[in-house]
Write an enzyme that holds these catalytic residues in place. Structure first.
Site, mmCIF file in Angstrom:
data_model
loop_
_atom_site.group_PDB
_atom_site.id
_atom_site.type_symbol
_atom_site.label_atom_id
_atom_site.label_comp_id
_atom_site.label_asym_id
_atom_site.label_seq_id
_atom_site.Cartn_x
_atom_site.Cartn_y
_atom_site.Cartn_z
ATOM 1 N N ARG A 34 4.323 -14.954 -30.979
ATOM 2 C CA ARG A 34 2.711 -15.822 -31.463
ATOM 3 C C ARG A 34 2.651 -14.356 -29.204
ATOM 4 N NH1 ARG A 34 0.794 -19.328 -33.209
ATOM 5 N NH2 ARG A 34 2.426 -21.287 -33.874
ATOM 6 N N ASP A 35 1.269 -14.185 -29.580
ATOM 7 C CA ASP A 35 1.067 -12.891 -28.602
ATOM 8 C C ASP A 35 1.556 -13.489 -26.888
ATOM 9 O OD1 ASP A 35 -0.790 -9.833 -28.878
ATOM 10 O OD2 ASP A 35 -0.317 -11.021 -27.110
ATOM 11 N N ASN A 96 -3.121 -1.757 -34.968
ATOM 12 C CA ASN A 96 -3.343 0.005 -34.163
ATOM 13 C C ASN A 96 -2.456 0.817 -34.198
ATOM 14 O OD1 ASN A 96 -6.206 -1.777 -32.883
ATOM 15 N ND2 ASN A 96 -3.999 -2.707 -32.198
ATOM 16 N N GLU A 104 -0.131 -0.096 -27.835
ATOM 17 C CA GLU A 104 0.377 -0.057 -26.488
ATOM 18 C C GLU A 104 2.067 -0.235 -26.656
ATOM 19 O OE1 GLU A 104 -0.883 -3.574 -24.297
ATOM 20 O OE2 GLU A 104 -3.461 -3.130 -24.709
ATOM 21 N N VAL A 105 2.085 -0.797 -28.036
ATOM 22 C CA VAL A 105 3.425 -0.860 -28.122
ATOM 23 C C VAL A 105 3.471 -0.093 -29.667
ATOM 24 C CG1 VAL A 105 5.455 -2.655 -28.664
ATOM 25 C CG2 VAL A 105 3.571 -3.083 -27.408
ATOM 26 N N HIS A 109 2.910 -3.056 -35.791
ATOM 27 C CA HIS A 109 3.281 -4.730 -35.352
ATOM 28 C C HIS A 109 1.940 -4.572 -35.957
ATOM 29 C CE1 HIS A 109 2.135 -2.759 -32.327
ATOM 30 N NE2 HIS A 109 0.752 -3.477 -31.398
ATOM 31 N N HIS A 111 -1.859 -7.436 -36.119
ATOM 32 C CA HIS A 111 -2.126 -9.433 -35.198
ATOM 33 C C HIS A 111 -2.855 -9.616 -35.635
ATOM 34 C CE1 HIS A 111 -2.026 -7.094 -31.062
ATOM 35 N NE2 HIS A 111 -2.398 -6.020 -31.860
HETATM 36 P P1 AMP Z 1 -1.394 -2.908 -29.563
HETATM 37 O O1 AMP Z 1 -2.083 -2.686 -28.148
HETATM 38 O O2 AMP Z 1 -1.789 -2.907 -30.789
HETATM 39 O O3 AMP Z 1 -0.092 -2.615 -29.527
HETATM 40 O O4 AMP Z 1 -1.372 -4.569 -29.263
HETATM 41 C C1 AMP Z 1 0.038 -4.824 -28.488
HETATM 42 C C2 AMP Z 1 0.610 -6.392 -28.147
HETATM 43 O O5 AMP Z 1 1.421 -6.852 -27.931
HETATM 44 C C3 AMP Z 1 -1.088 -6.878 -27.236
HETATM 45 O O6 AMP Z 1 -1.385 -8.225 -28.275
HETATM 46 C C4 AMP Z 1 -0.374 -7.674 -25.838
HETATM 47 O O7 AMP Z 1 -0.918 -9.384 -25.660
HETATM 48 C C5 AMP Z 1 1.341 -7.972 -26.623
HETATM 49 N N1 AMP Z 1 2.546 -7.725 -25.911
HETATM 50 C C6 AMP Z 1 2.763 -7.414 -25.200
HETATM 51 N N2 AMP Z 1 3.828 -8.014 -24.333
HETATM 52 C C7 AMP Z 1 4.546 -8.633 -25.209
HETATM 53 C C8 AMP Z 1 5.798 -9.752 -26.030
HETATM 54 N N3 AMP Z 1 6.783 -9.565 -24.477
HETATM 55 N N4 AMP Z 1 5.361 -10.919 -26.438
HETATM 56 C C9 AMP Z 1 4.244 -10.920 -27.323
HETATM 57 N N5 AMP Z 1 3.386 -10.068 -27.396
HETATM 58 C C10 AMP Z 1 3.876 -9.454 -26.146
#
Ligand code: AMP
Length: 126
Positions: A34-35, A96, A104-105, A109, A111
């Site tokens: 879960r996000d 993304n 961001e990560v 992944h 969503h």
């Molecule tokens: P993105 O902008 O597509 O890279 O989205 C990264 C997603 O990771 C965001 O929706 C964050 O809320 C989610 N996120 C960041 N850290 C964590 C975590 N530790 N566990 C679950 N989701 C996370």
């Protein structure tokens, strides 16, 4: 093509068990959880266990078994979360990539978002 992978990213840490997650599904090559900041009633992230930065990286370089496992894991998450078109009311799948994609990560992944009408795909100018 060179895809540099940073193994200190937060999802790599989740895969190594260094930080917790709320797991929805784990398969041989994939993990769904879960996000942390859900943007819809259903907001699940599905990641491959392999070190891939983005969907294009994965699609170009992952092995067949990884690709099949990941694709089926996404289907299973949709089924488990009740958002399939056969049993539910649909979903949006987003992946993304990079600066323009506002990733961001830097570990691939998707969503899976659902559980309510989600509006149009992109905000104007957003
Ligand atoms: P993105 O902008 O597509 O890279 O989205 C990264 C997603 O990771 C965001 O929706 C964050 O809320 C989610 N996120 C960041 N850290 C964590 C975590 N530790 N566990 C679950 N989701 C996370």
């Amino acid at each position: 093509m060179d895809y540099a992978y940073d193994d200190q990213n937060i999802f790599a840490k989740i895969l190594r068990g260094e930080i917790p997650n709320t797991t929805v599904l784990e398969t041989s090559h994939s993990l769904a959880f879960r996000d942390l900041y859900p943007q819809a009633p259903v907001h699940v992230l599905v990641i491959p266990k392999g070190a891939y930065v983005s969907y294009d990286h994965f699609a170009a370089e992952a092995g067949d078994a990884e690709i099949v496992d990941y694709t089926r894991a996404i289907a299973e998450v949709c089924r488990m979360e009740g958002v399939t078109l056969s049993a539910g009311e649909g979903f949006r799948m987003i992946s993304n990539a990079g600066d323009h994609g506002v990733q961001e990560v830097p570990h691939l992944h998707v969503h899976i978002l659902g559980g309510r009408p989600l509006g149009r795909m992109l905000a104007k100018g957003g």
